[in-house]
Design a protein around this motif. Structure first.
Motif, short mmCIF file in Angstrom:
data_model
loop_
_atom_site.label_atom_id
_atom_site.label_comp_id
_atom_site.label_asym_id
_atom_site.label_seq_id
_atom_site.Cartn_x
_atom_site.Cartn_y
_atom_site.Cartn_z
N GLY A 100 0.77 -1.23 0.00
CA GLY A 100 0.00 0.00 0.00
C GLY A 100 0.80 1.28 0.00
N ARG A 101 2.12 1.19 -0.16
CA ARG A 101 2.94 2.40 -0.21
C ARG A 101 4.25 2.11 -0.92
NH1 ARG A 101 7.05 2.17 3.60
NH2 ARG A 101 6.82 0.56 5.23
N GLU A 102 4.86 3.16 -1.41
CA GLU A 102 6.17 3.04 -2.05
C GLU A 102 7.24 2.84 -0.98
OE1 GLU A 102 7.40 5.58 -5.73
OE2 GLU A 102 8.32 6.54 -3.98
N ILE A 128 10.06 1.02 -4.99
CA ILE A 128 9.31 -0.21 -5.29
C ILE A 128 7.89 -0.05 -4.76
CG2 ILE A 128 9.32 -2.74 -5.04
CD1 ILE A 128 12.25 -2.42 -3.99
N TYR A 129 6.95 -0.71 -5.43
CA TYR A 129 5.57 -0.77 -4.94
C TYR A 129 5.09 -2.20 -5.14
CZ TYR A 129 0.80 0.74 -3.88
OH TYR A 129 -0.44 0.90 -3.28
N TYR A 130 4.52 -2.79 -4.08
CA TYR A 130 4.04 -4.18 -4.14
C TYR A 130 2.53 -4.24 -4.00
CZ TYR A 130 2.91 -8.91 -2.52
OH TYR A 130 2.33 -10.15 -2.36
N LEU A 131 1.90 -5.02 -4.87
CA LEU A 131 0.47 -5.30 -4.78
C LEU A 131 0.28 -6.79 -4.54
CD1 LEU A 131 0.82 -3.11 -7.46
CD2 LEU A 131 -1.62 -2.99 -6.95
N GLU A 175 13.69 -1.47 3.47
CA GLU A 175 12.47 -1.93 4.15
C GLU A 175 12.05 -3.33 3.73
OE1 GLU A 175 9.38 1.27 4.84
OE2 GLU A 175 10.48 2.16 3.15
N VAL A 176 12.85 -3.97 2.89
CA VAL A 176 12.51 -5.31 2.40
C VAL A 176 12.83 -6.36 3.46
CG1 VAL A 176 13.13 -7.05 0.69
CG2 VAL A 176 12.80 -4.67 -0.01
N GLY A 177 11.91 -7.31 3.63
CA GLY A 177 12.10 -8.37 4.61
C GLY A 177 12.85 -9.57 4.05
N HIS A 178 12.66 -10.71 4.68
CA HIS A 178 13.40 -11.93 4.33
C HIS A 178 12.65 -12.75 3.28
CE1 HIS A 178 15.92 -15.46 4.76
NE2 HIS A 178 14.84 -16.18 4.97
N PHE A 179 13.35 -13.10 2.20
CA PHE A 179 12.79 -13.98 1.18
C PHE A 179 12.90 -15.43 1.65
CE2 PHE A 179 13.67 -10.22 -1.28
CZ PHE A 179 12.76 -10.22 -2.32
N ASN A 180 11.81 -16.18 1.55
CA ASN A 180 11.87 -17.61 1.82
C ASN A 180 12.59 -18.34 0.68
OD1 ASN A 180 10.46 -17.44 4.26
ND2 ASN A 180 8.48 -17.52 3.23
N PRO A 181 13.00 -19.60 0.90
CA PRO A 181 13.77 -20.31 -0.14
C PRO A 181 13.10 -20.38 -1.50
CG PRO A 181 13.89 -21.50 1.94
CD PRO A 181 12.91 -20.39 2.15
N SER A 182 11.78 -20.40 -1.55
CA SER A 182 11.08 -20.52 -2.83
C SER A 182 10.72 -19.17 -3.43
CB SER A 182 9.80 -21.33 -2.64
OG SER A 182 8.91 -20.66 -1.76
N GLN A 183 11.04 -18.09 -2.75
CA GLN A 183 10.61 -16.76 -3.20
C GLN A 183 11.72 -16.03 -3.94
OE1 GLN A 183 9.22 -15.31 0.70
NE2 GLN A 183 7.27 -14.85 -0.28
N TYR A 184 11.54 -15.90 -5.24
CA TYR A 184 12.43 -15.08 -6.05
C TYR A 184 11.57 -14.20 -6.94
CZ TYR A 184 16.19 -18.25 -4.65
OH TYR A 184 17.09 -18.97 -3.93
N LEU A 185 12.11 -13.04 -7.27
CA LEU A 185 11.44 -12.19 -8.25
C LEU A 185 11.72 -12.78 -9.63
CD1 LEU A 185 12.45 -8.69 -6.86
CD2 LEU A 185 10.24 -9.84 -6.62
N LEU A 186 10.68 -13.14 -10.34
CA LEU A 186 10.81 -13.65 -11.69
C LEU A 186 10.24 -12.62 -12.66
CD1 LEU A 186 9.90 -17.43 -11.37
CD2 LEU A 186 12.09 -16.29 -10.99
N MET A 187 10.51 -12.83 -13.94
CA MET A 187 9.98 -11.93 -14.96
C MET A 187 8.46 -11.78 -14.83
SD MET A 187 10.40 -12.15 -19.11
CE MET A 187 12.09 -11.55 -19.24
#
Length: 345
Positions: free
Chosen positions: A151-153, A209-212, A158-170
């Motif tokens: 809900g905000r930029e 960054i902005y996340y939805l 401010e980024v948290g911890h990525f789990n083992p299966s969480q990657y940013l993909l195309m």
């Protein structure tokens, strides 16, 4: 200026490209807003009527759809062509056998449109994607609600911890077009797996960054000829190795990365790439494959010895590079267990 350009790389895609295009046209909303742009890149298709379909779509939606034809250059060159022809504030790649979720895109497009005219629009917009295993009638949602504020930029601090299966993909990213152009992004021709370069190399240039938390992208899994099919990946291991070397060269960790949390994420991503190279070379199980496995690790060591030590001794790669034939079997078994747990490919 268009609010967003969607690039669709198409190679002999006639059987499924219509669904993809229709899902993107829906992003214009019920009023048929003409602020979106779709660039269909026909990558030298010869086995079906992909080229003719692309032209027909352009005729049906002039000013919104643009058909571009090129000699076959592979997925990366098609993305390059899409970017070169983009007039949108943002740039999104949608593969021709995938599609976008209409309800999710209402939220995404509302934010995209809110950035038009801003002095400093958000650099990177992120949303969820869904593995659609159509032949199994199953789906797996890949979200980031534990990683990013909503809900905000925000920025990398401010980024948290990525789990083992969480990657940013195309599938999950929408970059600001001029960010990609300004850094001179160019993907290699005739190379599969370049989506890793696309989503990894620009990250140090991203400031905002902005996340939805919406399930934007539907990623089709299941065709026998798909690039992520296990046997196909083994046959194209040379291209996986090439992409990994490009990534090692393109971003020097940690010097090129301004923020510690981003550095940690990018190192983990590189570790995942090294793990994929190692495990598929071990599946091939030849003397040449073992030589290639040694060579890719040596390349990382020679080009970034500090990262080499951390990546080589990470939990991910210790298990996939155990010595002896027993170690090979343990590594492959571990990979398949992870595949079942995290539902990738």
């Amino acid at each position: 200026m268009k609010s967003i350009t969607f690039a669709i790389p198409c190679y002999n895609s006639a059987a499924y490209m219509d669904k993809c295009i229709e899902s993107i046209l829906a992003c214009g909303g019920d009023q048929g807003c003409d602020d979106i742009e779709i660039v269909i890149v026909d990558d030298g298709s010869v086995k079906d009527d992909t080229a003719e379909k692309a032209d027909r779509w352009e005729q049906l939606h002039p000013g919104i759809i643009k058909a571009v034809h090129q000699e076959n250059g592979g997925h990366g060159q098609a993305v390059n062509t899409g970017l070169a022809n983009a007039s949108g504030l943002y740039f999104k790649v949608v593969d021709s056998d995938d599609w976008l979720d209409r309800r999710a895109m209402e939220d995404v497009m509302a934010y995209v449109r809110s950035q038009v005219g801003r002095c400093a629009p958000t650099d990177l917009i992120i949303a969820n994607y869904v593995y659609e295993k159509v032949h199994e009638s199953t789906r797996t949602i890949m979200h980031y609600r534990n990683v990013f504020p909503e809900g905000r930029e925000f920025g990398w601090s401010e980024v948290g911890h990525f789990n083992p299966s969480q990657y940013l993909l195309m599938h999950s990213v929408i970059y600001r077009t001029e960010l990609l152009r300004g850094m001179g992004l160019q993907l290699p021709k005739h190379t599969f797996y370049v989506d890793n370069i696309f989503v990894y190399v620009p990250l140090p240039h991203v400031k905002t960054i902005y996340y939805l938390d919406v399930d934007m992208y539907r990623y089709f899994i299941g065709r026998d000829d798909q690039s992520v099919n296990e046997s196909v990946m083994m046959s194209r291991i040379d291209q996986q190795l090439r992409v990994t070397r490009i990534m090692i060269d393109a971003v020097q960790l940690p010097g090129d990365v301004p923020e510690k949390r981003l550095e940690r994420y990018m190192e983990n991503y590189l570790s995942m790439m090294m793990c994929i190279c190692s495990i598929f070379l071990r599946m091939i199980n030849t003397v040449d494959a073992e030589d290639e496995r040694d060579a890719i690790w040596r390349y990382l060591k020679e080009n970034n010895s500090d990262v080499y030590r951390r990546v080589r001794h990470s939990v991910l790669n210790m298990g996939t590079n155990l010595p002896t034939n027993l170690g090979r079997k343990i590594g492959i078994t571990g990979y398949h267990v992870a595949q079942r747990i995290f539902k990738f490919n």
